[in-house]
Design an enzyme around this catalytic site. Structure first.
Site, short mmCIF file in Angstrom:
data_model
loop_
_atom_site.label_atom_id
_atom_site.label_comp_id
_atom_site.label_asym_id
_atom_site.label_seq_id
_atom_site.Cartn_x
_atom_site.Cartn_y
_atom_site.Cartn_z
CB SER A 11 13.74 22.11 -15.17
OG SER A 11 12.81 23.31 -15.30
CE LYS A 30 12.10 19.11 -11.10
NZ LYS A 30 10.91 19.53 -11.79
CD GLU A 61 8.98 11.77 -15.61
OE1 GLU A 61 8.18 12.67 -15.98
OE2 GLU A 61 10.32 12.43 -15.01
CG HIS A 91 -1.70 -1.14 1.54
ND1 HIS A 91 -2.99 -1.46 0.85
CD2 HIS A 91 -1.30 -2.24 2.20
CE1 HIS A 91 -3.31 -2.55 1.30
NE2 HIS A 91 -2.41 -3.33 1.87
#
Ligand code: ARG
Length: 459
Positions: free
Chosen positions: A277, A283, A290, A156
């Site tokens: 970024s 970043k 992804e 979970h």
């Protein structure tokens, strides 16, 4: 422009209609398979006396010239000839004269295109199997270096019990092993020859299907000509296997993305597999992970698309089937690319051992250890669960962990507690002792890694 099939037509379609119907802009990917299939076919036509041996040789030579040019990217395709098959036939006739028109004897584009796709997938499935094994090797290597690196295991997405990082990585090894088995198993359904099914009904020419199948290294032929030209199960099966593979990769991507977040900091990706970024200078984004997670969607989409294309099709060939190709090329490209990236990403991934271990010390993932401890001493597990649950609650109230709770508190909740409990709740010990088969105990993980290695070279 006169069509190769233009005899019964009074006018030719307008250019824009031609363009809509054409597949040459994507099926040119099959150029080598198409010529290879034709070489086997023409060889058989000569051998069976359907055309003369000299004609067969002339056509063969012409095709070989085209194949060489294809390999050097020297062929120019035209939308006027619709698809790869007619483009090649036209080029052949241009190259060797009207005798080139004999190539298509006893054959149709319907069995030709199916043959091309069987050849294409056969080649790529072999490559995919190799790439999967490559990724498995990367996982094993990483695992070997991190048998005793511990981190919280989750259910979970809540910290559950500490585990070995190697054990976590090896879970993916076994998923990939099933993928490898599925692709390997599908090979026998890919490696059969539809060639000689002709348009749908077979042919009156005395062709030898077994001969062309053998020439093309197929293991056998389709038993039924209608099935031979209209079957796309082998592509659907490839999409389905690819979907499972991508789902597995996508789950690992998700974990990688979490692990390299500021919140976890369990790993660091190599700069090659991350991007910055354009606005936020700090970043470092896990773009490749992804992207692979995202590309899973298009692979599922290709599966759904082909299942839907097929569901209402009457036998045998229908032009709808031309829609099978782009999904196939796209899936091949997507899974091969994803596997390649993944191998590099795993090989170069830096593991933040300290952060992982620290996380196991600042949580309650050792609570099961305490409950097991009490039940080993005779308390029914359900009761032990309750006692420890209450202790966890007590700790949460005072902002401490089980290891910080004074001994008298333990004693108060059960007489069975002894001082050795502090050793029991040490997460490293908790992992070490999980020696049940397939468990995360360090020695069990070492055994599992050795066993995993025996699966290599088998296929
Ligand atoms: N371009 C077609 C395809 O990809 C080849 C087969 C065409 N056959 C036909 N009878 N129109 O499916």
């Amino acid at each position: 422009m006169k069509k190769l099939w233009g005899g019964r037509f009074q006018k030719t379609p307008e250019q824009w209609v031609d363009e809509f119907g054409a597949s040459i802009h994507f099926d040119q990917e099959l150029v080598e398979e198409d010529i290879t299939g034709s070489l086997a076919h023409v060889n058989m036509l000569g051998k069976c006396g359907i055309i003369t041996e000299e004609e067969a040789e002339q056509i063969s030579n012409g095709l070989t010239t085209l194949l060489e040019k294809a390999k050097k990217n020297e062929l120019t395709f035209s939308v006027n000839y619709e698809d790869i098959h007619l483009n090649i036939e036209k080029m052949l006739i241009d190259e060797i004269g009207p005798v080139g028109g004999k190539l298509h004897t006893g054959r149709s584009r319907n069995d030709q295109v199916a043959t091309d796709m069987h050849l294409y997938l056969r080649k790529h499935v072999a490559m995919v199997i190799e790439l999967i094994e490559g990724l498995q090797k990367s996982l094993v290597e990483k695992a070997e270096n991190h048998v005793e690196t511990i981190l919280p295991g989750y259910t979970h997405l809540q910290r559950a019990q500490p585990i070995s990082f190697a054990h976590h990585l090896m879970a993916y090894f076994w998923m990939l092993d099933r993928d490898k088995q599925r692709f390997t198993e599908s090979f026998k359904r890919i490696n059969i020859s539809p060639l000689g099914s002709a348009a749908l009904a077979g042919t009156t020419f005395p062709i030898d299907r077994a001969y062309t199948a053998k020439k093309l290294d197929f293991d056998g032929i389709y038993e039924n000509s209608l099935d031979g030209v209209s079957d796309r199960d082998f592509i659907i099966e490839f999409f389905s296997n690819s979907s499972l593979l991508m789902m597995h990769l996508s789950r690992l991507c998700e974990e990688i993305i979490l692990w390299c977040s500021q919140e976890f900091q369990f790993i660091e990706l190599d700069d090659t597999y991350a991007t910055g970024s354009s606005i936020m200078p700090q970043k470092k984004n896990p773009d490749m992970a992804e992207l692979i997670r995202g590309k899973t969607g298009r692979v599922y989409g290709n599966l759904m698309s082909l299942l839907t294309i097929l569901k209402g099709l009457p036998l045998a060939y229908n032009k709808d089937l031309q829609e099978d190709k782009e999904g196939m090329f796209d899936t091949v490209k997507t899974i091969e690319g994803s596997l390649q990236i993944f191998i590099g990403m795993i090989d170069t991934l830096k593991v933040n051992k300290e952060k992982m271990e620290k996380a196991t010390k600042e949580d309650f993932s050792n609570a099961t250890e305490l409950a097991d401890y009490l039940s080993t001493k005779g308390m029914p597990f359900r009761e032990a669960h309750e006692v420890v649950g209450t202790l966890v609650y007590e700790c949460i109230q005072s902002g401490i962990y089980l290891k910080d709770l004074p001994f008298e508190n333990y004693k108060k909740s059960s007489d069975l507690f002894e001082e050795d409990l502090y050793e029991i709740i040490n997460p490293y010990e908790a992992v070490r002792k999980r020696m049940s088969a397939g468990g995360t105990g360090f020695d069990m993980v070492r055994i599992a890694i050795e066993k995993a290695k025996t699966t290599f070279n088998e296929s």
